[in-house]
Design a protein around this motif. Structure first.
Motif, mmCIF file in Angstrom:
data_model
loop_
_atom_site.group_PDB
_atom_site.id
_atom_site.type_symbol
_atom_site.label_atom_id
_atom_site.label_comp_id
_atom_site.label_asym_id
_atom_site.label_seq_id
_atom_site.Cartn_x
_atom_site.Cartn_y
_atom_site.Cartn_z
ATOM 1 N N THR A 115 31.587 6.204 -47.787
ATOM 2 C CA THR A 115 31.823 5.403 -46.577
ATOM 3 C C THR A 115 31.763 3.915 -46.891
ATOM 4 O OG1 THR A 115 29.487 5.415 -45.906
ATOM 5 C CG2 THR A 115 30.857 7.229 -45.137
ATOM 6 N N LYS A 116 30.891 3.532 -47.809
ATOM 7 C CA LYS A 116 30.809 2.114 -48.189
ATOM 8 C C LYS A 116 32.067 1.659 -48.919
ATOM 9 C CE LYS A 116 25.769 1.782 -48.429
ATOM 10 N NZ LYS A 116 24.583 1.616 -49.300
ATOM 11 N N LYS A 117 32.775 2.609 -49.514
ATOM 12 C CA LYS A 117 34.055 2.291 -50.160
ATOM 13 C C LYS A 117 35.226 2.401 -49.188
ATOM 14 C CE LYS A 117 32.706 3.612 -54.873
ATOM 15 N NZ LYS A 117 33.138 2.416 -55.597
ATOM 16 N N GLY A 118 34.905 2.641 -47.919
ATOM 17 C CA GLY A 118 35.936 2.633 -46.893
ATOM 18 C C GLY A 118 36.379 3.984 -46.391
ATOM 19 N N ALA A 119 35.769 5.084 -46.864
ATOM 20 C CA ALA A 119 36.195 6.416 -46.431
ATOM 21 C C ALA A 119 35.999 6.575 -44.927
ATOM 22 C CB ALA A 119 35.418 7.491 -47.176
ATOM 23 N N GLU A 120 37.050 7.022 -44.254
ATOM 24 C CA GLU A 120 37.020 7.195 -42.797
ATOM 25 C C GLU A 120 36.993 8.659 -42.378
ATOM 26 O OE1 GLU A 120 39.984 3.725 -41.454
ATOM 27 O OE2 GLU A 120 40.438 4.682 -43.388
ATOM 28 N N ILE A 121 37.328 9.540 -43.314
ATOM 29 C CA ILE A 121 37.200 10.987 -43.117
ATOM 30 C C ILE A 121 36.730 11.586 -44.440
ATOM 31 C CG2 ILE A 121 38.914 11.250 -41.286
ATOM 32 C CD1 ILE A 121 40.963 12.035 -43.398
ATOM 33 N N PHE A 122 36.101 12.759 -44.359
ATOM 34 C CA PHE A 122 35.668 13.481 -45.552
ATOM 35 C C PHE A 122 36.577 14.684 -45.767
ATOM 36 C CE2 PHE A 122 30.999 12.111 -44.740
ATOM 37 C CZ PHE A 122 31.225 10.903 -45.380
ATOM 38 N N GLU A 138 30.882 6.713 -60.246
ATOM 39 C CA GLU A 138 30.923 6.324 -58.842
ATOM 40 C C GLU A 138 32.047 7.077 -58.144
ATOM 41 O OE1 GLU A 138 29.018 4.297 -56.939
ATOM 42 O OE2 GLU A 138 27.636 4.051 -58.630
ATOM 43 N N PRO A 139 31.845 7.464 -56.881
ATOM 44 C CA PRO A 139 32.899 8.199 -56.171
ATOM 45 C C PRO A 139 34.113 7.326 -55.889
ATOM 46 C CG PRO A 139 31.119 7.623 -54.672
ATOM 47 C CD PRO A 139 30.652 7.257 -56.052
ATOM 48 N N SER A 140 35.251 7.979 -55.722
ATOM 49 C CA SER A 140 36.509 7.310 -55.394
ATOM 50 C C SER A 140 36.935 7.674 -53.981
ATOM 51 C CB SER A 140 37.615 7.745 -56.362
ATOM 52 O OG SER A 140 37.277 7.483 -57.691
ATOM 53 N N VAL A 141 37.773 6.859 -53.395
ATOM 54 C CA VAL A 141 38.424 7.214 -52.135
ATOM 55 C C VAL A 141 39.929 7.085 -52.332
ATOM 56 C CG1 VAL A 141 36.477 6.545 -50.689
ATOM 57 C CG2 VAL A 141 38.242 4.879 -51.199
ATOM 58 N N PHE A 142 40.680 7.894 -51.617
ATOM 59 C CA PHE A 142 42.135 7.861 -51.673
ATOM 60 C C PHE A 142 42.681 7.396 -50.324
ATOM 61 C CE2 PHE A 142 41.410 11.644 -54.646
ATOM 62 C CZ PHE A 142 41.394 10.840 -55.776
ATOM 63 N N THR A 143 43.819 6.724 -50.353
ATOM 64 C CA THR A 143 44.437 6.194 -49.139
ATOM 65 C C THR A 143 45.668 7.013 -48.784
ATOM 66 O OG1 THR A 143 43.670 3.965 -49.683
ATOM 67 C CG2 THR A 143 45.416 4.151 -48.043
ATOM 68 N N LEU A 144 45.659 7.590 -47.594
ATOM 69 C CA LEU A 144 46.808 8.374 -47.147
ATOM 70 C C LEU A 144 48.019 7.468 -46.994
ATOM 71 C CD1 LEU A 144 45.163 10.685 -44.455
ATOM 72 C CD2 LEU A 144 45.415 11.071 -46.902
ATOM 73 N N SER A 145 49.161 7.936 -47.488
ATOM 74 C CA SER A 145 50.340 7.075 -47.599
ATOM 75 C C SER A 145 50.942 6.706 -46.252
ATOM 76 C CB SER A 145 51.403 7.746 -48.475
ATOM 77 O OG SER A 145 51.739 9.022 -47.954
ATOM 78 N N LYS A 146 50.859 7.594 -45.270
ATOM 79 C CA LYS A 146 51.484 7.325 -43.979
ATOM 80 C C LYS A 146 50.653 6.393 -43.109
ATOM 81 C CE LYS A 146 52.906 9.489 -39.643
ATOM 82 N NZ LYS A 146 52.907 10.712 -38.834
ATOM 83 N N SER A 147 49.343 6.649 -43.035
ATOM 84 C CA SER A 147 48.502 5.985 -42.040
ATOM 85 C C SER A 147 47.543 4.955 -42.621
ATOM 86 C CB SER A 147 47.680 7.040 -41.299
ATOM 87 O OG SER A 147 46.881 7.771 -42.222
ATOM 88 N N ASP A 148 47.451 4.874 -43.945
ATOM 89 C CA ASP A 148 46.475 4.007 -44.616
ATOM 90 C C ASP A 148 45.030 4.419 -44.332
ATOM 91 O OD1 ASP A 148 48.362 2.425 -45.891
ATOM 92 O OD2 ASP A 148 48.496 1.021 -44.219
ATOM 93 N N VAL A 197 39.467 9.439 -36.945
ATOM 94 C CA VAL A 197 39.224 8.473 -38.012
ATOM 95 C C VAL A 197 38.205 7.441 -37.536
ATOM 96 C CG1 VAL A 197 40.283 6.728 -39.472
ATOM 97 C CG2 VAL A 197 41.550 8.814 -38.882
ATOM 98 N N ASN A 198 37.083 7.332 -38.246
ATOM 99 C CA ASN A 198 36.028 6.398 -37.864
ATOM 100 C C ASN A 198 35.769 5.414 -39.004
ATOM 101 O OD1 ASN A 198 33.910 5.114 -36.583
ATOM 102 N ND2 ASN A 198 32.422 6.734 -36.991
ATOM 103 N N LYS A 199 35.854 4.142 -38.716
ATOM 104 C CA LYS A 199 35.633 3.111 -39.720
ATOM 105 C C LYS A 199 34.185 2.605 -39.721
ATOM 106 C CE LYS A 199 40.369 1.336 -39.144
ATOM 107 N NZ LYS A 199 40.901 1.668 -40.475
ATOM 108 N N LYS A 200 33.470 2.820 -38.615
ATOM 109 C CA LYS A 200 32.147 2.228 -38.448
ATOM 110 C C LYS A 200 31.113 2.908 -39.334
ATOM 111 C CE LYS A 200 28.754 1.004 -34.880
ATOM 112 N NZ LYS A 200 28.406 1.100 -33.441
ATOM 113 N N LEU A 201 30.225 2.121 -39.923
ATOM 114 C CA LEU A 201 29.133 2.651 -40.732
ATOM 115 C C LEU A 201 27.906 2.873 -39.855
ATOM 116 C CD1 LEU A 201 29.291 0.441 -43.958
ATOM 117 C CD2 LEU A 201 30.271 2.707 -43.611
ATOM 118 N N THR A 202 27.267 4.021 -40.020
ATOM 119 C CA THR A 202 25.999 4.261 -39.333
ATOM 120 C C THR A 202 24.881 3.514 -40.066
ATOM 121 O OG1 THR A 202 25.455 6.204 -40.666
ATOM 122 C CG2 THR A 202 26.784 6.561 -38.678
ATOM 123 N N LEU A 203 23.712 3.479 -39.427
ATOM 124 C CA LEU A 203 22.549 2.885 -40.104
ATOM 125 C C LEU A 203 22.251 3.640 -41.387
ATOM 126 C CD1 LEU A 203 20.100 0.939 -40.128
ATOM 127 C CD2 LEU A 203 18.843 2.698 -38.862
#
Length: 534
Positions: A418-425, A387-397, A494-500
């Motif tokens: 994106t389902k794991k919370g990714a806001e940028i690729f 399964e893919p992972s996401v990383f959290t930027l230390s300054k901005s979360d 940075v976009n948090k919203k999920l598309t259809l």
């Protein structure tokens, strides 16, 4: 038969000439029509026509595959021929299913079955070990992003359906006209097909003009070291590479820089995570982020893990020197390094067949031996992360998706980030194996589709180019061209919203595959009513 072959050649050329990034995209809406018409004539003129139909389909699809993906040859001649021939045969098989259905059922029934089976094949081609979805029809619009902004709802399979539907409408109009001579009906049907093209474009234009890129902005830098993969990549130490990356980054660094990216396997000598974390290179990179405490690093690295005697080996394990006593796993990886936090790793999940993945290894290896393609370094099948992972930027979360090269052509897979919370690729890639061809240009172009599908900004670091920043509409807002060494600095929203599409994935493909299978089963196993039966 020569006339039929000419029609097949025209279809193959139309498909190839429509393809990005050089293509005349509108040709795709009529590209299947000559082949469908040739097949129709075969069924009318010959009682035994299966071989002829196979030959016509093979000619059309080998032209398409050959012209559109010939550049694979630059990395591996054998792999290039294999990819073109196998993909051609798979496409031909799908067309032959249509041919057999069309011999049993009415035209419109057969075309619905063809559309469903073709899209079902495209979907299947995203998932099996021989996965090669490069020529999925919906990819054809990657340079016409103002036509397909509705991919945020349907993904690329909405584009595939659009293409097949228009081709079916034009072909049906042609057959009806030649059978009846009704010119008014023919023109009416062509207008209907053109209207459907126009409606798709107009809807997209409305979305394009009214969509606003969402979210706060962060600053990122994409490094492009321009290392020759054949002569330099595996002949440099990690410390030399780290020095060069730092040198490239420094002129653009600022206190606001949130993340610096370096390409896929930029650190190309295989190491274990323990060796890396105890290396001089690791220390150099930590010293760099100590100077810029708000900055994180996302960089490609070749990794391996040695099995201890008490751990059962995986299906993708490799043996040292062909001995059964010592085993290891290899990874095409990325590391995420931030100040005062443990280093994190991601292993590429979608692997390139023949180069990184030995398909159906348990079956083929006893027959073929180790036939992995050597592109330098250690030749071994890689172990994917499940399964893919996401990383959290230390300054901005902000959460960033570490996307490695080939993974960026899989829309539904990118939705997992994106389902794991990714806001940028953040894409790290090495397209240099193909040279100055359409290969690296197409892979960049396909990334634009991922931006639209998931409405995510993209920063892309490529070894020799093209590194780029892409906004949520799929627009390339800045780029560092091929074979230029340097760094590219830009802003990401940075976009948090999920598309259809992010939420539902390839639902269009699943529906159409079901329709195709249902119609095929009906064609072969449900008896047709005879005239006069109720």
């Amino acid at each position: 038969m020569l006339k039929h072959i000419s029609l097949a050649v025209i279809s193959g050329l139309f498909l190839a000439l429509a393809w990005p990034t050089y293509g005349l995209c509108p040709l795709i809406f009529i590209a299947f029509v000559p082949l469908l018409w040739a097949d129709y004539q075969l069924r009318e003129q010959y009682s035994k026509n299966n071989f002829r139909a196979f030959l016509l389909a093979f000619i059309a699809f080998v032209i398409w595959n050959g012209i559109s993906t010939w550049w694979i040859w630059n990395a591996t001649p054998a792999g290039g021929v294999f990819a073109i021939i196998v993909n051609t045969l798979l496409m031909t098989l799908v067309f032959m299913l249509y041919h057999w259905i069309a011999k049993r059922r009415p035209l419109r029934f057969s075309l619905i079955a063809f559309s469903g089976l073709w899209i079902g094949f495209e979907k299947f081609h995203h998932h099996w070990d021989f996965s090669w979805p490069w020529l999925t029809l919906g990819n054809v619009f990657s340079e016409r992003i103002t036509w397909i902004q509705w991919y945020e709802y349907t993904g690329i399979f909405g584009g595939s359906l659009w293409v097949l539907l228009i081709n079916a409408m034009v072909f049906t109009a042609l057959v009806t006209y030649l059978q009846s001579g009704n010119r008014k009906y023919f023109i009416k049907q062509l207008i209907a097909a053109a209207s459907l093209v126009a409606i798709g474009i107009l809807i997209s234009q409305y979305i394009y003009l009214t969509y606003d890129n969402k979210g706060e902005t962060i600053e990122a830098i994409a490094l492009q070291p321009n290392t020759n993969p054949y002569t330099e990549k595996y002949n440099r130490s990690h410390t030399e590479i780290a020095n060069e990356l730092i040198r490239l980054a420094l002129p653009d660094m600022s206190p606001n820089t949130a993340v610096v990216l370096a390409p896929e396997t930029v650190f190309s000598t295989k190491v274990t995570t323990e060796e890396f974390e105890n290396s001089q290179t690791y220390g150099m990179l930590n010293q760099f982020i100590d100077r810029y405490p708000n900055t994180d690093l996302l960089m490609g690295i070749d990794l391996y893990k040695i099995y201890s005697d008490d751990i059962p080996r995986s299906k993708t394990a490799n043996s040292f020197s062909n001995t059964a006593s010592a085993w290891y796993e290899s990874y095409n990886g990325a590391f995420f390094l931030s100040r005062n936090n443990p280093v994190e790793y991601y292993h590429k999940s979608k692997l390139v067949v023949g180069v990184e993945l030995f398909p159906y290894r348990r079956f083929f290896k006893p027959l073929l031996g180790n036939v992995m393609i050597d592109l330098g370094g250690t030749v071994s099948t890689l172990t994917p992360q499940k399964e893919p992972s996401v990383f959290t930027l230390s300054k901005s979360d902000v959460k960033i998706a570490p996307v490695i090269c080939y993974e960026s052509i899989y829309g539904e897979f990118m939705g997992k980030y994106t389902k794991k919370g990714a806001e940028i690729f953040g894409i790290v890639t090495n397209d240099s194996w193909w040279g100055r061809t359409q290969g690296y240009q197409q892979l960049l172009s396909y990334a634009r589709l991922r931006a639209i599908e998931h409405r995510r900004s993209i920063v892309r670091s490529a070894n020799s180019g093209v590194s780029a920043f892409i906004n949520q509409k799929g627009e390339v807002i800045s780029r560092l061209d091929y074979e230029i060494q340097g760094a590219l600095k830009g802003q990401l929203q940075v976009n948090k919203k999920l598309t259809l599409y992010s939420r539902q994935g390839d639902f269009v493909a699943r529906i159409m595959a079901f329709v195709g299978i249902l119609f095929a089963l009906a064609a072969f196993f449900v008896p047709r009513k005879k005239a006069g039966e109720e």
